[in-house]
Design an enzyme around this catalytic site. Structure first.
Site, mmCIF file in Angstrom:
data_model
loop_
_atom_site.group_PDB
_atom_site.id
_atom_site.type_symbol
_atom_site.label_atom_id
_atom_site.label_comp_id
_atom_site.label_asym_id
_atom_site.label_seq_id
_atom_site.Cartn_x
_atom_site.Cartn_y
_atom_site.Cartn_z
ATOM 1 N N SER A 108 0.850 -1.197 0.000
ATOM 2 C CA SER A 108 0.000 0.000 0.000
ATOM 3 C C SER A 108 0.884 1.244 0.000
ATOM 4 C CB SER A 108 -0.873 -0.004 1.261
ATOM 5 O OG SER A 108 -1.475 1.248 1.426
ATOM 6 N N SER A 109 0.331 2.352 -0.482
ATOM 7 C CA SER A 109 1.128 3.589 -0.569
ATOM 8 C C SER A 109 1.498 4.119 0.814
ATOM 9 C CB SER A 109 0.331 4.663 -1.313
ATOM 10 O OG SER A 109 -0.937 4.835 -0.693
ATOM 11 N N CYS A 110 0.860 3.566 1.869
ATOM 12 C CA CYS A 110 1.158 4.075 3.210
ATOM 13 C C CYS A 110 2.499 3.572 3.735
ATOM 14 C CB CYS A 110 0.056 3.722 4.192
ATOM 15 S SG CYS A 110 -0.006 1.972 4.537
ATOM 16 N N TYR A 137 0.087 -1.108 10.168
ATOM 17 C CA TYR A 137 -0.225 -1.752 8.871
ATOM 18 C C TYR A 137 0.948 -1.562 7.917
ATOM 19 C CZ TYR A 137 -3.007 -2.043 4.457
ATOM 20 O OH TYR A 137 -3.507 -2.339 3.204
ATOM 21 N N LYS A 141 3.335 -4.323 5.983
ATOM 22 C CA LYS A 141 3.476 -4.324 4.520
ATOM 23 C C LYS A 141 4.944 -4.188 4.107
ATOM 24 C CE LYS A 141 -0.798 -4.794 3.160
ATOM 25 N NZ LYS A 141 -1.226 -5.943 2.383
ATOM 26 N N HIS A 180 -12.820 2.891 3.800
ATOM 27 C CA HIS A 180 -12.054 4.023 3.301
ATOM 28 C C HIS A 180 -13.007 5.148 2.930
ATOM 29 C CE1 HIS A 180 -9.069 0.727 2.651
ATOM 30 N NE2 HIS A 180 -8.267 1.662 3.073
#
Ligand SMILES: NC(=O)c1ccc[n+]([C@@H]2O[C@H](COP(=O)([O-])OP(=O)(O)OC[C@H]3O[C@@H](n4cnc5c(N)ncnc54)[C@H](OP(=O)(O)O)[C@@H]3O)[C@@H](O)[C@H]2O)c1
Ligand SMILES: C[C@@H]1O[C@H](OP(=O)(O)OP(=O)(O)OC[C@H]2O[C@@H](n3cnc4c(=O)[nH]c(N)nc43)[C@H](O)[C@@H]2O)[C@@H](O)[C@H](O)[C@@H]1O
Length: 319
Positions: A108-110, A137, A141, A180
């Site tokens: 994920s971009s996070c 999270y 990842k 989201h």
């Protein structure tokens, strides 16, 4: 990759997994395996070991995870860290142990630092502090990205990681606490439109509306996954996005117009804004030959149509 390759789509019922399944089936892949979390709880190492020894897939696509929006991540840090590490580590480890030839991990971009330069390049990974609302999270990842990178380096296997931006589309989670922003807005504006007799009731949204977000329609992501399946990539980590973003306020006005809501929008500043921006640099994937096709307005209209057609059965993920 031939159409008889045995492809295991972990999380095949989810928004992303079901889109990947549709994309693979439409391209003629006919040896697909899927297991629900009731049939195979991927947190249980022994059950995963037994599954891989029996099924021996040629390819694994990991679309299984504990997933949620900003509030769910902030309220359940332990589940978002531990469950995601258990799921991905079991899938990656038993793929290696049973000689799975290709593994596609979805991050994920996070995973990128909260205040990294924008747009986010893959090489910015681990160069700064993470966003506090979803660092647990993100750390899970990042561990998955690194595990696949280590297998690529040490064993020479084609294990890659795709980092999608915020995704939306059919089969999304529409629970107002754990979802989201985009599905939450669709549901809130729709409900408020129906509630008002002459004009719509007001809608409450979270934060200031100032953060910027990038949104990719889930069928575009599925197309990117199939592209990555059918092509040999030269590196281990690729951002997948549109390369465009907008403020949450602009998103709200767009969704309000598409849904046909005419009332007031109220912003609850007690709820967190999260990271100010996380626009992805998508040039590496574009240089590899893949580009997003579905624009935001078209994607929202498709998602709202799906939501209207599935009023009785849309998903609400509780934690
Ligand atoms: N949604 C986004 O905005 C977004 C953005 C970037 C990356 N991603 C990534 O995309 C992937 C899928 O996300 P999504 O939005 O499709 O989530 P989702 O709709 O919640 O689907 C998650 C799937 O994971 C499965 N799962 C969860 N826990 C499991 C367990 N213990 N054992 C077996 N299966 C389990 C669920 O299976 P059942 O349905 O059978 O319970 C579900 O099908 C995740 O890796 C996520 O990090 C999502
Ligand atoms: C892709 C995902 O991005 C996630 O971050 P993130 O975009 O902030 O997650 P979202 O929950 O989509 O929130 C995006 C922005 O929308 C605002 N927002 C406004 N109204 C709402 C609402 O009704 N519901 C929600 N959910 N947000 C709302 C929220 O405050 C935040 O600034 C990460 O927490 C995940 O781990 C994952 O990485």
């Amino acid at each position: 990759m031939n159409i008889d390759s045995k492809i295991y789509v972990a999380g095949h019922r989810g928004m992303v997994g079901s889109a990947i399944w549709r994309a693979l089936a439409s391209k003629g892949f006919r040896n697909l395996i899927g297991k629900t979390s009731q049939e195979l709880d991927l947190r249980k190492k022994e059950d995963v070991a037994k599954f891989f020894k029996e099924e021996r897939p040629n390819v694994v696509i990991d679309a299984a995870a504990r997933v949620g929006g900003i509030l769910a991540n902030n309220d359940y840090p332990y589940q978002f860290l531990m469950e995601n590490m258990q799921i991905q580590n079991n899938l990656i480890d038993y793929s290696l142990k049973t000689d799975v030839q290709k593994f596609i991990f979805l991050g994920s971009s996070c995973i990128y630092p909260k205040l990294a330069l924008q747009p986010l390049k893959e090489e910015y990974l681990l160069t700064g502090a993470l966003e506090p609302t979803n660092e647990w999270y993100a750390i899970a990842k990042i561990a998955g990205v690194k595990a696949c990178e280590a297998i690529r380096k040490q064993y020479g296997k084609d294990y890659i990681s795709l980092m999608p931006t915020n995704l939306y589309g059919p089969n999304d989670n529409f629970d107002l606490r754990t979802s989201h922003v985009l599905p939450a807005m669709i549901r809130k504006f729709h409900k408020a439109k129906l509630a008002g007799a002459t004009s719509s009731e007001p809608v409450e949204l979270w934060g200031s509306g100032s953060p910027l977000r990038e949104f990719l329609y889930v069928d575009d992501l599925a197309d990117a996954v199939v592209f990555a399946l059918e092509n040999q990539f030269s590196d281990n980590l690729y951002n997948v996005g549109t390369g465009n973003d907008l403020t949450i306020k602009e998103l709200a006005i767009m969704i309000q117009r598409i849904v046909g809501h005419t009332g007031e929008i109220k912003w609850n500043s007690i709820k967190p804004d999260g990271t100010p921006r996380k626009l992805m640099d998508v040039s590496k994937m574009e240089n590899a030959g893949w580009k997003a096709k579905i624009g935001l307005e078209e994607g929202i209209r498709k998602t709202y149509d799906w939501f209207l057609a599935n009023q009785q059965s849309f998903k609400e993920v509780k934690i």
